[in-house]
Enzyme design. Structure first.
Site, mmCIF file in Angstrom:
data_model
loop_
_atom_site.group_PDB
_atom_site.id
_atom_site.type_symbol
_atom_site.label_atom_id
_atom_site.label_comp_id
_atom_site.label_asym_id
_atom_site.label_seq_id
_atom_site.Cartn_x
_atom_site.Cartn_y
_atom_site.Cartn_z
ATOM 1 N N GLY A 91 0.827 -1.195 0.000
ATOM 2 C CA GLY A 91 0.000 0.000 0.000
ATOM 3 C C GLY A 91 0.865 1.249 0.000
ATOM 4 N N CYS A 92 0.238 2.384 -0.283
ATOM 5 C CA CYS A 92 0.984 3.636 -0.405
ATOM 6 C C CYS A 92 1.526 4.119 0.946
ATOM 7 C CB CYS A 92 0.125 4.704 -1.061
ATOM 8 S SG CYS A 92 -1.557 4.830 -0.388
ATOM 9 N N TYR A 93 0.650 4.209 1.957
ATOM 10 C CA TYR A 93 1.132 4.624 3.278
ATOM 11 C C TYR A 93 2.234 3.691 3.793
ATOM 12 C CZ TYR A 93 -2.785 7.953 3.819
ATOM 13 O OH TYR A 93 -3.679 8.996 3.674
ATOM 14 N N SER A 96 5.668 4.485 2.194
ATOM 15 C CA SER A 96 6.327 5.707 2.670
ATOM 16 C C SER A 96 6.841 5.564 4.094
ATOM 17 C CB SER A 96 5.352 6.891 2.589
ATOM 18 O OG SER A 96 4.294 6.742 3.528
#
Length: 288
Positions: A91-93, A96
């Site tokens: 996932g994106c979160y 990061s």
């Protein structure tokens, strides 16, 4: 446009699955075994199928495939991804957040308690579905916190950090929607291990990512901004001393649609089929 049931896979080498959560499992189960697959849904990210059911509200329908799936955080799991048939794109979160934290946790430079993560995403992170909460008049000129204490990326984040620590790690994570189309920033607050300095954190991240094309530790005191990575597959990060002694602030930025989704998926597939990792990733076509 061809329905899956009508597709001819005889000349296909690889498949990207970009389907809603809960629909990918049975479709992948029915695909030929010789295909390399990168799945962009959350269906194969969590190793514990019970945890998947708890967070996604439905039982996992391809548990044997789950055992085979490799979590595709490219810079961390390159060897496993290279030999995988099925890769669960992160996932994106979690991308990061894990890219700066995993190296520091593995090196025991930070404590695994009291990790606080404040993340902000462009509205494209919520998908393209017509939802009232994502209308321009709802989002513009404001910040919207959501998924407080129950965002579905929490178990994914904690799984990766727990693997790095070889012990259970829990985090405080709050995401926010920002009035921009794309981009993501995670601001992470951590306690440094006894005797560890900001310089130690900086030096370790610098050496860990020294030869990575898509992860960049900025010059000291330089603040990462989402506009620096817009439309790219890059993750920019940096480390700062907190005003409170013994604590550090880590800032990490990505484009949620590229390194946070399709860009990392392409990077993973390049690795799986033996292409240079940057193939197709040095262009900047933007939509939206």
């Amino acid at each position: 446009m061809v329905a899956v049931k009508d597709a001819d896979f005889s000349n296909v080498d690889a498949v990207f699955c970009c389907l809603p959560h809960g629909t990918t499992q049975e479709i992948i189960k029915g695909l030929p075994n010789n295909l390399r697959i990168v799945d962009l849904s959350a269906d194969f990210r969590l190793r514990d199928v019970g945890e998947y059911e708890e967070w996604y509200g439905q039982p996992h329908k391809a548990q044997d495939l789950q055992k085979e799936a490799v979590y595709g955080l490219t810079e961390i799991s390159r060897r496993e991804i290279k030999n995988a048939r099925l890769v669960a794109n992160p996932g994106c979160y979690p991308t990061s957040i894990q890219l700066p934290l995993i190296p520091l946790i593995k090196a025991k430079l930070i404590e695994v308690r009291n990790i606080i993560i404040d993340s902000k995403s462009g509205v494209s992170g919520a998908g393209r579905g017509a939802k009232e909460a994502n209308l321009y008049t709802e989002i513009a000129e404001g910040i919207h916190s959501y998924g407080i204490t129950k965002h579905r990326h929490v178990p994914e984040i904690e799984q990766g950090l727990s693997d790095a620590a070889n012990s259970e790690v829990n985090v405080s994570f709050t995401p926010h929607l920002m009035p921009m189309s794309r981009g993501m920033q995670s601001t992470i607050y951590v306690e440094m291990a006894p005797g560890v300095s900001i310089q130690d954190l900086y030096q370790h991240l610098s050496s860990f990512y020294e030869n990575e094309e898509f992860v960049t530790l900025l010059k000291k005191n330089e603040v990462p901004h989402t506009r620096h990575v817009r439309g790219s597959n890059y993750c920019f990060m940096n480390v700062f001393p907190d005003r409170i002694p013994g604590r550090a602030i880590i800032i990490s930025v990505i484009d949620n649609l590229v390194k946070g989704a399709s860009g990392q998926a392409l990077q993973n597939l390049n690795l799986m089929v033996g292409n240079p990792e940057n193939t197709g990733l040095l262009y900047m076509p933007l939509f939206p």
